[in-house]
Scaffold this motif. Sequence first.
Motif, PDB file in Angstrom:
ATOM      1  N   LEU A 125      -3.203   4.288   3.161  1.00  0.00           N
ATOM      2  CA  LEU A 125      -4.461   3.854   2.550  1.00  0.00           C
ATOM      3  C   LEU A 125      -4.457   4.296   1.090  1.00  0.00           C
ATOM      4  N   CYS A 126      -4.987   3.479   0.208  1.00  0.00           N
ATOM      5  CA  CYS A 126      -5.034   3.803  -1.221  1.00  0.00           C
ATOM      6  C   CYS A 126      -5.830   5.095  -1.465  1.00  0.00           C
ATOM      7  N   CYS A 155     -13.993  -1.621  -1.117  1.00  0.00           N
ATOM      8  CA  CYS A 155     -12.561  -1.378  -1.355  1.00  0.00           C
ATOM      9  C   CYS A 155     -12.357  -1.096  -2.843  1.00  0.00           C
ATOM     10  N   ILE A 156     -11.428  -0.190  -3.162  1.00  0.00           N
ATOM     11  CA  ILE A 156     -11.218   0.148  -4.572  1.00  0.00           C
ATOM     12  C   ILE A 156     -10.665  -1.036  -5.370  1.00  0.00           C
ATOM     13  N   CYS A 185      -9.758   5.104  -0.917  1.00  0.00           N
ATOM     14  CA  CYS A 185     -10.118   4.063   0.061  1.00  0.00           C
ATOM     15  C   CYS A 185     -11.296   4.532   0.912  1.00  0.00           C
ATOM     16  N   PRO A 186     -12.328   3.710   1.053  1.00  0.00           N
ATOM     17  CA  PRO A 186     -13.473   4.111   1.879  1.00  0.00           C
ATOM     18  C   PRO A 186     -13.106   4.321   3.349  1.00  0.00           C
ATOM     19  N   HIS A 187     -12.051   3.639   3.817  1.00  0.00           N
ATOM     20  CA  HIS A 187     -11.661   3.820   5.226  1.00  0.00           C
ATOM     21  C   HIS A 187     -11.247   5.263   5.504  1.00  0.00           C
ATOM     22  N   ALA A 245      -9.268  -7.012   2.584  1.00  0.00           N
ATOM     23  CA  ALA A 245      -8.424  -6.249   1.655  1.00  0.00           C
ATOM     24  C   ALA A 245      -6.926  -6.437   1.864  1.00  0.00           C
ATOM     25  N   ASN A 283     -16.043  -3.044   3.798  1.00  0.00           N
ATOM     26  CA  ASN A 283     -15.624  -2.718   2.426  1.00  0.00           C
ATOM     27  C   ASN A 283     -15.772  -3.927   1.505  1.00  0.00           C
ATOM     28  N   ARG A 313       0.856  -1.198   0.000  1.00  0.00           N
ATOM     29  CA  ARG A 313       0.000   0.000   0.000  1.00  0.00           C
ATOM     30  C   ARG A 313       0.892   1.248   0.000  1.00  0.00           C
ATOM     31  N   CYS A 323      -6.300  -3.308   6.551  1.00  0.00           N
ATOM     32  CA  CYS A 323      -5.820  -2.076   5.912  1.00  0.00           C
ATOM     33  C   CYS A 323      -6.076  -0.875   6.812  1.00  0.00           C
TER      34      CYS A 323
HETATM   35  S1  SF4 Z   1      -9.164  -1.343   1.892  1.00  0.00           S
HETATM   36 FE1  SF4 Z   1      -8.900  -1.430  -0.303  1.00  0.00          FE
HETATM   37  S2  SF4 Z   1      -8.807   0.718  -0.883  1.00  0.00           S
HETATM   38 FE2  SF4 Z   1      -8.436   0.672   1.311  1.00  0.00          FE
HETATM   39  S3  SF4 Z   1      -6.210   0.560   1.545  1.00  0.00           S
HETATM   40 FE3  SF4 Z   1      -6.986  -1.546   1.530  1.00  0.00          FE
HETATM   41  S4  SF4 Z   1      -6.800  -2.187  -0.596  1.00  0.00           S
HETATM   42 FE4  SF4 Z   1      -6.702   0.050  -0.566  1.00  0.00          FE
END
Ligand code: SF4
Lengths: 195, 622
Positions: free
Chosen positions: B382-383, B556-557, B386-388, B487, B483, A43, B412
């Motif tokens: 976090l990407c 999650c994306i 990311c919904p988080h 993930a 999500n 990430r 994540c």
């Molecule tokens: S939950 Fe999905 S969008 Fe969020 S950091 Fe993890 S992989 Fe990325």
Amino acid sequence: MMNCMIAGVGGQGTVLASKLIAAAAMRKGFDVRTTETIGMAQRGGCVVSHVRIGSNISSPLIPLGSADAIIAFEPAEAVRVMPYLKEAGVLILMDTAVKPVASSLTGDSYRTSDMIDYLKEHVERLVVINGQQLLTRCGNAKTLNVALLGTAIESGIFPFGNKELEEAIKELLPQRFLEINLTSFEIGRDMYNGN
Amino acid sequence: MAKKLLMGNEAIAFGAMRAGVSVVTGYPGTPSTEVLETVAKHNDGSIYVEWSVNEKVALEVAAGAAYTGARTMVTMKQVGLNVASDPLMSLNYIGVKGGMVIVVADDPGPISSQTEQDTRHFGKFAKLAVFDPSTPEEAYTMIADAFDYSEKYGAPVLFRPTTRVCHSCASVEMLDNIPKKELEGFVKDSRWVIFPKLTYTKHIKIENNLKEMSDDFSGYEGNVLTGSGRKGIATGGVSHSYVCEVLKNTSAEHKLLKVSTIPFPQKLALSFLQGLDEVLVVEELDPVIENELISLCGLHSLKIKIKGKLTGHIKNAGENTVESVSGPIREFLGEGFGETSAHSKQADTLESKQLLSTQLEQPLPAQLEQTPPTLPVRPPVLCAGCPHRASFFAVKEATKGMNAVYSGDIGCYTLGNAMPLDMVDTCLCMGAGITIAQGLHRVEPDRINFAFVGDSTFFHTGISGIINAVYNQTDIIVVILDNSTTAMTGNQPHPGLGQTMMGNISDKISIYDVVSALNVSMIVRANPFDLKAAKEAVNAVVDKKGVRVILYEAPCIAVSKGSGRYLVDNDKCTGCKVCINKLGCPAIEMQDGKAKINPTLCTGCSICEAVCRIGAIRGENL
Ligand code: SF4
Ligand code: SF4
């Protein structure tokens, strides 16, 4: 024996790149050993792949100072793994900086030119690929890993040819992404040759 | 047969399929996840594969299957075995009929774990055999041996690869399948019911087995003794490959012992010790081989100096590398190493920890003639999209100025601890966010306690924590970040999604319904990307009592398509950096004094638009 390291930022597709190199080497009849960074660093952290080609290799990790080539997907990450490069090693660099969130926050972002100047001074054979241009031509950031392999193969660092690498791409990539990746592969090759 | 490029985890999976495994269970966890995924991917339908809800469940399902005589495999990461340790301890007393291999991946470094525990201890504690492969090739054949030994001794065995075996690829020679045995089926017998009396008689058998196994393993092909001389090096696991890499460059006389099993192969080790003055033990994690050798010297009154972690010759934390073991080996053997090049000499002086900074964050020290420019720190984040991020941000904004503590969990969303979100004050182990919050609240009832938990973690061990809070009337707010995937480990399904590893769709278990049935005092659900609604959800529960649950739902994306892209209007942007300082989305960076959104990273989640006060950020097609 040939040691190749791939350095980048999580999400850039370094794991696939190393798999393709390994698969191509095997097609040529070599034994290979690789190791990857998988897990949290994927990430957006620093990721490094080690690929070792040839017989009689024990360690999956490349010892310091023994990489024949490094393919770096990011300038700061190239500098970070420099201690692995052999004295006469080749470094292939995509020059687009990926600014970490942390440095955007603190504002003390690094200057890409400092990284590249440093590399120019310390690497005998430095191949710099204009990342912006490569992205524009490939049209898809997800294929830049394969494009860079095109550049790498043209620079003559691998003990296998274009054919083996192309076959590996066909073997490992899902059908629906194949065409776009093969196109990017060609673009990467062209970029090395200055086209 | 042909050679195939296999990752260690794939080699374990193919090796197990070759050995006729018919039931495979597990819970995802780096670095073990790909073992089960590989079996599922190459399953011709003859193998039953499942992601269980947690490791304890996985181990028990596999044990039941092994009672019938079927070969079974369980996969997990090292901390997963802590969860599964209850059935593990008793299962050795009961035993199994079919071979049962428990694959537990250790993570020296650690690269992606919360502990650096050594599963070999679990083997010794539970009095079980442990197999410790050093390469993917070895793992491929060793897993078949593990099944054989399990059947021979009627007990489950542990199989413990480490990250650099799991996530290394090698050219593996593929072998023919081993013919499957006829399945006897479950036969009713008092041996399957554990009682104190049975335990006592079984304990005697277990102790006898351990002795027998030690003898057996002295002749096992994974345990190898080579060389001669008065100095010996003992090693095992991936460290063996680093040792070999260093020993390639020496002419110094030495013995080399490679140990791949527990029980320790005492007879083989005794012939290793014969005639030695001193031994250097090179291993990762804990000094297991080292302690075995020390105790053997004691038992046999051998006057041999054993060097290793206990004497400070080998580092006692983090992973080994060629560099980290090269210095100690050169010093130990003293002679016979050729002149090394200036470059690699410099390399040798580098502390292995610094070497690791390729994965960690600190810059490398100057070791070429000139100091390299200062390198950026690059912790994982976090990407983009990311919904988080949206969930954490909503809770953060809605609780501004309140005396709140935010407990996090494993996934994540642990990354929500990073600046600028800074929303994870505690993180311990799977499911502990909800329970740690209860403990905190008992002592400091005036603070507001939030506990964040992901969907997969909710099913793993989160539910019991909520039940505890309801039963014991604790005032906490549980925020479930659903999500629609697991993930962190690469998007595995879970009970809330209904997909199984056999390709079937089962009934989805609704988190909302489960939580409602638990009698919590309030439950509200919201889409975290709808910032207004997400904040209102917090406002609705924050000043109430009892166990309140906020369910934030957005995928999650990695399992959803983005919804377009956002842009910064260069003329409007004042360069205030509010978007960056509040969200830390990796798609936004400053360029020439203005915010700029990287179009290849942006998923169009829209939260930055809501953050920009002057409306400089908007959707691309708006
Ligand atoms: S939950 Fe999905 S969008 Fe969020 S950091 Fe993890 S992989 Fe990325
Ligand atoms: S919309 Fe904004 S916050 Fe969301 S991914 Fe794009 S840049 Fe990041």
